[in-house]
Design a protein around this motif. Structure first.
Motif, mmCIF file in Angstrom:
data_model
loop_
_atom_site.group_PDB
_atom_site.id
_atom_site.type_symbol
_atom_site.label_atom_id
_atom_site.label_comp_id
_atom_site.label_asym_id
_atom_site.label_seq_id
_atom_site.Cartn_x
_atom_site.Cartn_y
_atom_site.Cartn_z
ATOM 1 N N GLY A 73 1.185 -1.189 0.212
ATOM 2 C CA GLY A 73 -0.370 0.051 0.028
ATOM 3 C C GLY A 73 0.882 1.593 -0.281
ATOM 4 N N VAL A 74 0.040 2.413 -0.641
ATOM 5 C CA VAL A 74 1.129 3.676 -0.198
ATOM 6 C C VAL A 74 0.409 4.091 0.943
ATOM 7 C CG1 VAL A 74 1.382 5.707 -2.056
ATOM 8 C CG2 VAL A 74 1.367 3.952 -3.079
ATOM 9 N N ASN A 75 1.646 4.312 2.137
ATOM 10 C CA ASN A 75 1.357 5.976 2.714
ATOM 11 C C ASN A 75 1.588 7.077 2.824
ATOM 12 O OD1 ASN A 75 1.175 5.519 5.886
ATOM 13 N ND2 ASN A 75 3.533 5.844 5.936
ATOM 14 N N LEU A 76 0.317 7.566 2.686
ATOM 15 C CA LEU A 76 -0.143 8.907 1.871
ATOM 16 C C LEU A 76 0.439 9.388 3.670
ATOM 17 C CD1 LEU A 76 -2.245 8.985 -0.495
ATOM 18 C CD2 LEU A 76 -0.183 9.894 -0.629
ATOM 19 N N ASP A 77 0.713 10.683 3.831
ATOM 20 C CA ASP A 77 0.938 11.664 5.215
ATOM 21 C C ASP A 77 -0.214 11.966 4.940
ATOM 22 O OD1 ASP A 77 2.864 12.477 7.109
ATOM 23 O OD2 ASP A 77 2.096 14.318 6.322
ATOM 24 N N ILE A 78 -0.258 13.024 6.152
ATOM 25 C CA ILE A 78 -1.359 13.945 6.773
ATOM 26 C C ILE A 78 -1.379 14.751 5.583
ATOM 27 C CG2 ILE A 78 -2.074 12.887 8.940
ATOM 28 C CD1 ILE A 78 0.097 14.948 9.967
ATOM 29 N N GLN A 79 -0.475 15.562 5.234
ATOM 30 C CA GLN A 79 -0.429 16.836 4.405
ATOM 31 C C GLN A 79 -1.079 16.569 3.422
ATOM 32 O OE1 GLN A 79 3.677 16.406 3.861
ATOM 33 N NE2 GLN A 79 4.151 18.535 4.948
ATOM 34 N N PHE A 80 -1.322 15.140 2.887
ATOM 35 C CA PHE A 80 -2.390 15.049 2.045
ATOM 36 C C PHE A 80 -3.029 13.885 2.254
ATOM 37 C CE2 PHE A 80 2.008 14.127 -1.226
ATOM 38 C CZ PHE A 80 1.562 15.849 -0.820
ATOM 39 N N LYS A 81 -3.625 13.524 3.458
ATOM 40 C CA LYS A 81 -4.503 12.613 3.649
ATOM 41 C C LYS A 81 -5.481 12.881 4.403
ATOM 42 C CE LYS A 81 -5.554 7.679 4.556
ATOM 43 N NZ LYS A 81 -4.982 6.230 5.351
ATOM 44 N N ALA B 153 13.107 8.476 -19.584
ATOM 45 C CA ALA B 153 14.305 8.078 -18.283
ATOM 46 C C ALA B 153 13.614 8.435 -16.938
ATOM 47 C CB ALA B 153 15.222 8.552 -18.845
ATOM 48 N N LEU B 154 13.070 10.111 -17.352
ATOM 49 C CA LEU B 154 13.246 10.758 -15.494
ATOM 50 C C LEU B 154 11.840 9.740 -14.742
ATOM 51 C CD1 LEU B 154 13.383 14.832 -16.785
ATOM 52 C CD2 LEU B 154 15.471 12.542 -15.876
ATOM 53 N N LEU B 155 10.743 10.008 -16.281
ATOM 54 C CA LEU B 155 9.660 9.210 -14.819
ATOM 55 C C LEU B 155 10.158 7.560 -14.529
ATOM 56 C CD1 LEU B 155 6.835 8.968 -17.603
ATOM 57 C CD2 LEU B 155 7.108 10.614 -15.827
ATOM 58 N N HIS B 156 11.094 6.974 -15.211
ATOM 59 C CA HIS B 156 12.043 5.585 -14.422
ATOM 60 C C HIS B 156 12.580 6.176 -13.366
ATOM 61 C CE1 HIS B 156 16.010 3.713 -14.452
ATOM 62 N NE2 HIS B 156 14.999 2.369 -14.510
ATOM 63 N N ASP B 157 13.277 7.299 -12.745
ATOM 64 C CA ASP B 157 13.554 7.542 -12.571
ATOM 65 C C ASP B 157 12.511 7.814 -11.101
ATOM 66 O OD1 ASP B 157 16.051 7.590 -13.702
ATOM 67 O OD2 ASP B 157 16.315 9.955 -13.870
ATOM 68 N N THR B 158 11.605 8.584 -11.257
ATOM 69 C CA THR B 158 10.402 9.038 -10.530
ATOM 70 C C THR B 158 9.901 7.774 -10.043
ATOM 71 O OG1 THR B 158 10.133 11.287 -11.925
ATOM 72 C CG2 THR B 158 8.501 10.460 -9.933
ATOM 73 N N MET B 159 9.975 6.388 -10.339
ATOM 74 C CA MET B 159 8.582 5.805 -10.807
ATOM 75 C C MET B 159 10.113 4.782 -9.414
ATOM 76 S SD MET B 159 9.261 1.762 -12.214
ATOM 77 C CE MET B 159 10.962 1.612 -12.711
ATOM 78 N N ILE B 160 11.316 4.604 -9.142
ATOM 79 C CA ILE B 160 12.753 4.098 -8.629
ATOM 80 C C ILE B 160 12.176 4.974 -7.696
ATOM 81 C CG2 ILE B 160 15.356 3.437 -7.918
ATOM 82 C CD1 ILE B 160 13.447 2.461 -10.222
ATOM 83 N N VAL B 161 12.058 6.336 -6.584
ATOM 84 C CA VAL B 161 12.270 7.055 -6.113
ATOM 85 C C VAL B 161 10.836 6.474 -5.093
ATOM 86 C CG1 VAL B 161 11.851 9.008 -5.163
ATOM 87 C CG2 VAL B 161 13.057 8.833 -6.439
ATOM 88 N N PHE B 162 9.499 6.953 -6.439
ATOM 89 C CA PHE B 162 8.261 5.713 -5.178
ATOM 90 C C PHE B 162 8.146 4.710 -4.963
ATOM 91 C CE2 PHE B 162 4.132 4.190 -6.094
ATOM 92 C CZ PHE B 162 3.466 4.714 -5.216
ATOM 93 N N LEU B 163 9.453 3.507 -4.996
ATOM 94 C CA LEU B 163 9.471 2.556 -4.755
ATOM 95 C C LEU B 163 10.567 2.523 -3.610
ATOM 96 C CD1 LEU B 163 9.171 -0.803 -5.192
ATOM 97 C CD2 LEU B 163 11.387 -0.704 -6.179
ATOM 98 N N THR B 164 11.347 2.999 -3.385
ATOM 99 C CA THR B 164 12.197 3.592 -2.397
ATOM 100 C C THR B 164 11.266 3.765 -1.379
ATOM 101 O OG1 THR B 164 13.733 4.228 -3.780
ATOM 102 C CG2 THR B 164 14.307 4.238 -1.177
ATOM 103 N N PHE B 165 9.856 4.682 -1.200
ATOM 104 C CA PHE B 165 9.365 5.095 -0.226
ATOM 105 C C PHE B 165 8.368 4.041 -0.266
ATOM 106 C CE2 PHE B 165 10.816 9.906 -0.927
ATOM 107 C CZ PHE B 165 10.311 9.901 -0.444
ATOM 108 N N ILE B 166 7.665 3.501 -0.927
ATOM 109 C CA ILE B 166 7.473 2.031 -0.065
ATOM 110 C C ILE B 166 7.116 0.762 -0.037
ATOM 111 C CG2 ILE B 166 6.043 0.331 -1.712
ATOM 112 C CD1 ILE B 166 5.273 1.580 -3.827
ATOM 113 N N LEU B 167 8.790 0.979 -0.277
ATOM 114 C CA LEU B 167 9.805 -0.517 0.398
ATOM 115 C C LEU B 167 10.483 0.010 2.028
ATOM 116 C CD1 LEU B 167 11.772 -1.808 -2.087
ATOM 117 C CD2 LEU B 167 9.308 -2.496 -1.332
ATOM 118 N N CYS B 168 10.863 1.603 2.136
ATOM 119 C CA CYS B 168 10.868 1.886 2.628
ATOM 120 C C CYS B 168 10.051 2.312 4.303
ATOM 121 C CB CYS B 168 12.192 3.083 3.184
ATOM 122 S SG CYS B 168 13.230 2.733 2.552
#
Length: 313
Positions: free
Chosen positions: A34-42, A172-187
């Motif tokens: 799941g995606v953990n949205l912070d209270i700033q967004f949720k 290619a930049l979308l690829h980098d954004t995807m990796i950052v998003f994956l890092t937020f999810i896994l961590c």
């Protein structure tokens, strides 16, 4: 023409497959964890407590969670005026905390820790509507930044097919954004303004290395002529830019690694949730600039040339 040291075009399918596997991993991780949205967004509430004496953070967090019946995020914050350590409790809720709920929570905490002089310093309720609006504006900022990058590359590198170069760069930049998003999810880092800041930083960092490679391609095409093999021109250009890109990546990644270590030792999660994804994004940016941008552009150029040739015949 001097042959390239490493044939990136020949191995492009391997690079594409790695990125596709990472995309699948990102989708699966989003579904599983799941995606953990912070209270700033949720939406939710942020409550700051001061205390006296020794007070275990884990016990304090457990007391708050037992009373509210939901999980909360607890951070330590130093009071600049007094130098004392405060606890900042963050919880997601569509309605925040009413005055009655705040009073009941304070009573429960005071009953659990009567000798620690706990006081509520501040409480901020975040409306979910405002959070959603802020999230949309952040996405618009990222989209606008990507669009401006396409326009800039299309104009600057119009001699080598600027629009296609810009679009492949954004892929290619979308690829980098995807990796950052994956890092937020896994961590299990919450998606907050740190995520937007990391994405915008990586967009600017990664495109810089890609522009250097495109600039080398333009120069090499001018040097060797239009009849030179496109794949060989791109390979030579990437290899010529490799040392610069590697040195820049090592320098910035080392700085981010030091920040991550210090933040981890000090337990400053707000800095860690920015520095570590940024470190991973820097490494992903190096990979995408070297292994994806050029090969993607060559694949598109060859595909367009094949279509044009088929149409003429």
């Amino acid at each position: 023409m001097k042959l390239a040291t490493f044939d990136f075009i020949k191995n492009k399918k391997t690079y594409f497959m790695i990125s596709i596997c990472l995309l699948v991993l990102t989708l699966l991780s989003s579904l599983i964890f799941g995606v953990n949205l912070d209270i700033q967004f949720k939406g939710g509430a942020i409550i700051t407590y001061s205390h006296e004496g020794e007070l275990a953070a884990a016990d304090f967090q457990r007391t708050v969670e037992d009373h509210l019946g939901q999980s909360v995020n607890l951070q330590e914050q130093t009071n600049v005026a007094t130098g004392e350590m405060n606890y900042v409790v963050s919880l997601t809720s569509t309605d925040g905390l009413t005055l009655d709920e705040q009073g009941a929570l304070n009573a429960a905490i005071e009953a659990a820790y009567p000798n620690n002089g706990i006081e509520m310093v501040s409480v901020n309720n975040v409306n979910p509507t405002i959070g959603s609006e802020f999230f949309r504006k952040c996405l618009m900022a990222v989209t606008l930044a990507a669009l401006l990058m396409v326009i800039y590359i299309a104009f600057r590198f119009r001699r080598i097919g600027g629009w296609s170069a810009g679009v492949m760069c954004v892929v290619a930049l979308l690829h980098d954004t995807m990796i950052v998003f994956l890092t937020f999810i896994l961590c299990r880092f919450p998606i907050n303004d740190n995520f937007i800041a990391v994405v915008l930083t990586i967009l600017g960092y990664s495109i810089n290395a890609t522009i250097v490679i495109y600039d080398r391609i333009r120069e090499n095409e001018r040097r060797f002529g239009r009849k030179a093999d496109l794949g060989e021109v791109v390979n030579t250009s990437i290899n010529q830019s490799m040392t610069r890109a590697l040195n820049t990546t090592i320098t910035t990644a080392t700085a981010m690694l030091v920040i991550c270590i210090v933040a981890l030792m000090r337990g400053v999660s707000s800095i860690l949730s920015f520095a570590f994804p940024l470190l991973i994004g820097i490494l992903a940016g190096f990979y995408s600039s070297i292994c994806l941008s050029g090969p993607l552009w060559v694949s598109w150029q060859r595909y367009s040339a094949a279509r044009k040739k088929a149409a003429q015949s």
